[in-house]
Design a protein around this motif. Structure first.
Motif, PDB file in Angstrom:
ATOM      1  N   GLU A 282     126.212  70.497  38.564  1.00 59.86           N
ATOM      2  CA  GLU A 282     125.689  69.714  39.683  1.00 59.86           C
ATOM      3  C   GLU A 282     125.116  68.383  39.226  1.00 59.86           C
ATOM      4  O   GLU A 282     125.319  67.353  39.877  1.00 59.86           O
ATOM      5  N   ALA A 283     124.387  68.375  38.119  1.00 63.93           N
ATOM      6  CA  ALA A 283     123.675  67.164  37.707  1.00 63.93           C
ATOM      7  C   ALA A 283     124.594  66.097  37.131  1.00 63.93           C
ATOM      8  O   ALA A 283     124.333  64.901  37.282  1.00 63.93           O
ATOM      9  N   LEU A 284     125.675  66.508  36.466  1.00 62.87           N
ATOM     10  CA  LEU A 284     126.510  65.534  35.765  1.00 62.87           C
ATOM     11  C   LEU A 284     127.103  64.509  36.729  1.00 62.87           C
ATOM     12  O   LEU A 284     127.053  63.297  36.478  1.00 62.87           O
ATOM     13  N   GLY A 285     127.639  64.966  37.847  1.00 66.90           N
ATOM     14  CA  GLY A 285     128.208  64.040  38.824  1.00 66.90           C
ATOM     15  C   GLY A 285     127.163  63.102  39.405  1.00 66.90           C
ATOM     16  O   GLY A 285     127.423  61.906  39.610  1.00 66.90           O
ATOM     17  N   GLN A 286     125.981  63.639  39.676  1.00 67.82           N
ATOM     18  CA  GLN A 286     124.910  62.796  40.201  1.00 67.82           C
ATOM     19  C   GLN A 286     124.523  61.715  39.208  1.00 67.82           C
ATOM     20  O   GLN A 286     124.367  60.542  39.571  1.00 67.82           O
ATOM     21  N   LEU A 287     124.367  62.089  37.945  1.00 62.72           N
ATOM     22  CA  LEU A 287     123.960  61.120  36.935  1.00 62.72           C
ATOM     23  C   LEU A 287     125.011  60.027  36.734  1.00 62.72           C
ATOM     24  O   LEU A 287     124.670  58.852  36.544  1.00 62.72           O
ATOM     25  N   LEU A 288     126.282  60.403  36.780  1.00 55.05           N
ATOM     26  CA  LEU A 288     127.340  59.396  36.644  1.00 55.05           C
ATOM     27  C   LEU A 288     127.292  58.405  37.802  1.00 55.05           C
ATOM     28  O   LEU A 288     127.465  57.192  37.610  1.00 55.05           O
ATOM     29  N   GLU A 289     127.041  58.914  38.995  1.00 59.57           N
ATOM     30  CA  GLU A 289     126.925  58.016  40.155  1.00 59.57           C
ATOM     31  C   GLU A 289     125.710  57.102  40.017  1.00 59.57           C
ATOM     32  O   GLU A 289     125.801  55.888  40.214  1.00 59.57           O
ATOM     33  N   TYR A 290     124.563  57.694  39.677  1.00 60.23           N
ATOM     34  CA  TYR A 290     123.345  56.899  39.552  1.00 60.23           C
ATOM     35  C   TYR A 290     123.489  55.833  38.465  1.00 60.23           C
ATOM     36  O   TYR A 290     123.004  54.709  38.613  1.00 60.23           O
ATOM     37  N   GLY A 291     124.147  56.191  37.376  1.00 62.89           N
ATOM     38  CA  GLY A 291     124.215  55.273  36.251  1.00 62.89           C
ATOM     39  C   GLY A 291     125.310  54.242  36.321  1.00 62.89           C
ATOM     40  O   GLY A 291     125.150  53.121  35.797  1.00 62.89           O
ATOM     41  N   TYR A 292     126.460  54.592  36.963  1.00 59.89           N
ATOM     42  CA  TYR A 292     127.638  53.744  36.835  1.00 59.89           C
ATOM     43  C   TYR A 292     128.263  53.332  38.160  1.00 59.89           C
ATOM     44  O   TYR A 292     129.349  52.752  38.168  1.00 59.89           O
ATOM     45  N   LEU A 293     127.597  53.600  39.293  1.00 54.83           N
ATOM     46  CA  LEU A 293     128.135  53.112  40.570  1.00 54.83           C
ATOM     47  C   LEU A 293     128.232  51.591  40.532  1.00 54.83           C
ATOM     48  O   LEU A 293     129.172  50.989  41.065  1.00 54.83           O
ATOM     49  N   GLU A 294     127.260  50.978  39.880  1.00 52.68           N
ATOM     50  CA  GLU A 294     127.310  49.546  39.579  1.00 52.68           C
ATOM     51  C   GLU A 294     127.263  49.379  38.065  1.00 52.68           C
ATOM     52  O   GLU A 294     126.809  50.262  37.346  1.00 52.68           O
ATOM     53  N   GLU A 295     127.719  48.259  37.582  1.00 58.40           N
ATOM     54  CA  GLU A 295     127.702  48.013  36.150  1.00 58.40           C
ATOM     55  C   GLU A 295     126.263  48.046  35.640  1.00 58.40           C
ATOM     56  O   GLU A 295     125.405  47.293  36.117  1.00 58.40           O
ATOM     57  N   PRO A 296     125.959  48.944  34.687  1.00 55.32           N
ATOM     58  CA  PRO A 296     124.577  49.025  34.196  1.00 55.32           C
ATOM     59  C   PRO A 296     124.188  47.773  33.405  1.00 55.32           C
ATOM     60  O   PRO A 296     124.990  47.213  32.659  1.00 55.32           O
ATOM     61  N   LYS A 297     122.934  47.352  33.586  1.00 50.73           N
ATOM     62  CA  LYS A 297     122.430  46.173  32.889  1.00 50.73           C
ATOM     63  C   LYS A 297     121.919  46.517  31.491  1.00 50.73           C
ATOM     64  O   LYS A 297     121.782  45.631  30.648  1.00 50.73           O
ATOM     65  N   ASP A 298     121.613  47.795  31.273  1.00 54.87           N
ATOM     66  CA  ASP A 298     121.070  48.235  29.993  1.00 54.87           C
ATOM     67  C   ASP A 298     121.885  49.424  29.478  1.00 54.87           C
ATOM     68  O   ASP A 298     122.526  50.133  30.264  1.00 54.87           O
ATOM     69  N   PRO A 299     121.859  49.669  28.180  1.00 53.86           N
ATOM     70  CA  PRO A 299     122.440  50.915  27.665  1.00 53.86           C
ATOM     71  C   PRO A 299     121.761  52.113  28.327  1.00 53.86           C
ATOM     72  O   PRO A 299     120.538  52.105  28.528  1.00 53.86           O
ATOM     73  N   LEU A 300     122.553  53.128  28.635  1.00 55.67           N
ATOM     74  CA  LEU A 300     122.031  54.285  29.359  1.00 55.67           C
ATOM     75  C   LEU A 300     122.087  55.544  28.497  1.00 55.67           C
ATOM     76  O   LEU A 300     122.935  55.680  27.621  1.00 55.67           O
ATOM     77  N   GLU A 301     121.181  56.468  28.811  1.00 52.71           N
ATOM     78  CA  GLU A 301     121.289  57.855  28.379  1.00 52.71           C
ATOM     79  C   GLU A 301     121.106  58.720  29.615  1.00 52.71           C
ATOM     80  O   GLU A 301     120.162  58.512  30.393  1.00 52.71           O
ATOM     81  N   LEU A 302     121.997  59.664  29.823  1.00 50.75           N
ATOM     82  CA  LEU A 302     121.932  60.576  30.959  1.00 50.75           C
ATOM     83  C   LEU A 302     121.422  61.915  30.467  1.00 50.75           C
ATOM     84  O   LEU A 302     122.001  62.498  29.553  1.00 50.75           O
ATOM     85  N   VAL A 303     120.347  62.409  31.064  1.00 47.57           N
ATOM     86  CA  VAL A 303     119.731  63.645  30.603  1.00 47.57           C
ATOM     87  C   VAL A 303     119.663  64.652  31.752  1.00 47.57           C
ATOM     88  O   VAL A 303     119.127  64.355  32.823  1.00 47.57           O
ATOM     89  N   ILE A 304     120.231  65.811  31.498  1.00 51.42           N
ATOM     90  CA  ILE A 304     120.110  66.944  32.417  1.00 51.42           C
ATOM     91  C   ILE A 304     118.962  67.801  31.916  1.00 51.42           C
ATOM     92  O   ILE A 304     118.995  68.297  30.789  1.00 51.42           O
TER      93      ILE A 304
END
Length: 343
Positions: A282-304
């Protein structure tokens, strides 16, 4: 009988639990509607087993819980059993719920130890709140004796569940297995259904609180959402203490928690499923949307983040995602009362 990894013979037993559509994390109110009149659930609006798979409340490495069929049977059963569980849903269908391997049947002293820990950590209070949210009689928790809340314990990694629980259509099973008060010998069809074993890898009134009316998914609602909010609040406070208030945000652009570090921005999605695999799904899809729906301005880490321990199988799955697709996703275990959370 089943054979443990050490070659021991473990007796396989089976018991019925009341119905709960949210994986026995917290009461849902369904038991009051679906159980027969005159039963405890119908009278008081919940069953004591409805916290059985709550992954957050761990005492000295053990989860404690209650199954009606085990009460008062410590002397007549082996100290450890493989406990298979089934339930009857609102349509009367039998469903395979899960198995607790090497489940220990505890005595009154051990129940009192768990009770004291639950009281000290505020979990008994939360149980009463969750019963009230589900429409039940919270006084039955307030006045309960330790042995009325706890009659078993198990290691978190020894649990395997079916989500959703699997329908059992066998006529003999339907005819033979009904009573919640009876402990049965597990039939071979149940043992075969849970043939896979698991092993774990342990991952090396406040300033914010989400409105209790806000529901972010079909899973998190009512009493289960209270658990989510409690963990979110605890983790928020822990991260603020460690990284500073100006570096931690809650519910920023719908993300449970965001932490800004010197070299990256960390997005944390918190889930309360009793097994890590469901939280990851469940969380992986949400995190991908939150992080990459727009081009990220900073390096990201996605944590479940989840209270459930991570198995080797799902740790390897996340490693493949990182290696093959270069997605910076990690899993961190977080349980109530935890004193540190590394990023």
């Amino acid at each position: 009988m089943t054979r443990s990894e050490l070659g021991e013979q473990i007796e396989s037993r089976m018991a019925r639990v009341c119905w709960n559509s949210r994986n026995w994390i917290a009461p849902t109110g369904e038991a009051a509607r679906f159980e027969s009149s005159g039963t405890y659930c119908s009278a008081y609006g919940f069953g004591h087993e409805e916290w059985l798979f709550n992954p957050s409340w761990v005492v000295d490495g053990w989860r404690y819980g209650y199954v009606q069929a085990l009460r008062g049977r410590r002397q007549s059963l082996p100290p450890e059993i493989d406990l298979y569980l089934f339930a009857i849903d609102g349509r009367g269908a039998r469903r395979a719920v899960g198995v607790i391997r090497r489940c220990e049947i505890i005595d009154g002293d051990e129940a009192a130890h768990a009770f004291a820990a639950y009281k000290r950590n505020g979990w008994l209070k939360m149980m009463r709140e969750q019963v009230e949210v589900a429409g039940g009689d919270a006084s039955m928790i307030a006045h309960a004796k330790p042995e009325e809340l706890f009659d078993l314990r198990f290691r978190p990694e020894s649990l395997e569940i079916r989500s959703p629980p699997t329908v059992i259509g066998d006529p003999d099973f339907i005819r033979k297995y009904l009573k919640a008060s009876q402990i049965y010998f597990a039939p071979q069809m149940m043992i075969s259904a849970f043939g896979r074993t698991t092993a774990t890898v342990e991952p090396s009134p406040k300033e914010f609180i989400r409105s209790k009316a806000t529901v972010k998914s079909g899973w998190e609602g009512g009493a289960v959402e209270l658990l989510h909010n409690q963990l979110q609040e605890e983790l928020y406070n822990l991260l603020v203490t460690k990284y500073g208030k100006n570096c931690v945000w809650a519910e920023q652009e719908r993300v449970d928690l965001t932490v800004r570090l010197p070299d990256r921005r960390v997005l944390i999605e918190l889930k309360t499923y009793p097994e890590a695999r469901y939280s990851i799904r469940e969380a992986l899809g949400q995190l991908l949307e939150y992080g990459y729906l727009e081009e990220p301005k900073d390096p990201l880490e996605l944590v479940i983040a989840s209270p459930a321990p991570l198995t080797k199988e799902w740790a390897a799955y996340l490693a493949r995602i990182r290696q093959r697709f270069l997605i910076p996703v990690n899993y961190r275990r977080f349980v109530s009362g935890q004193k540190d959370f590394d990023l």
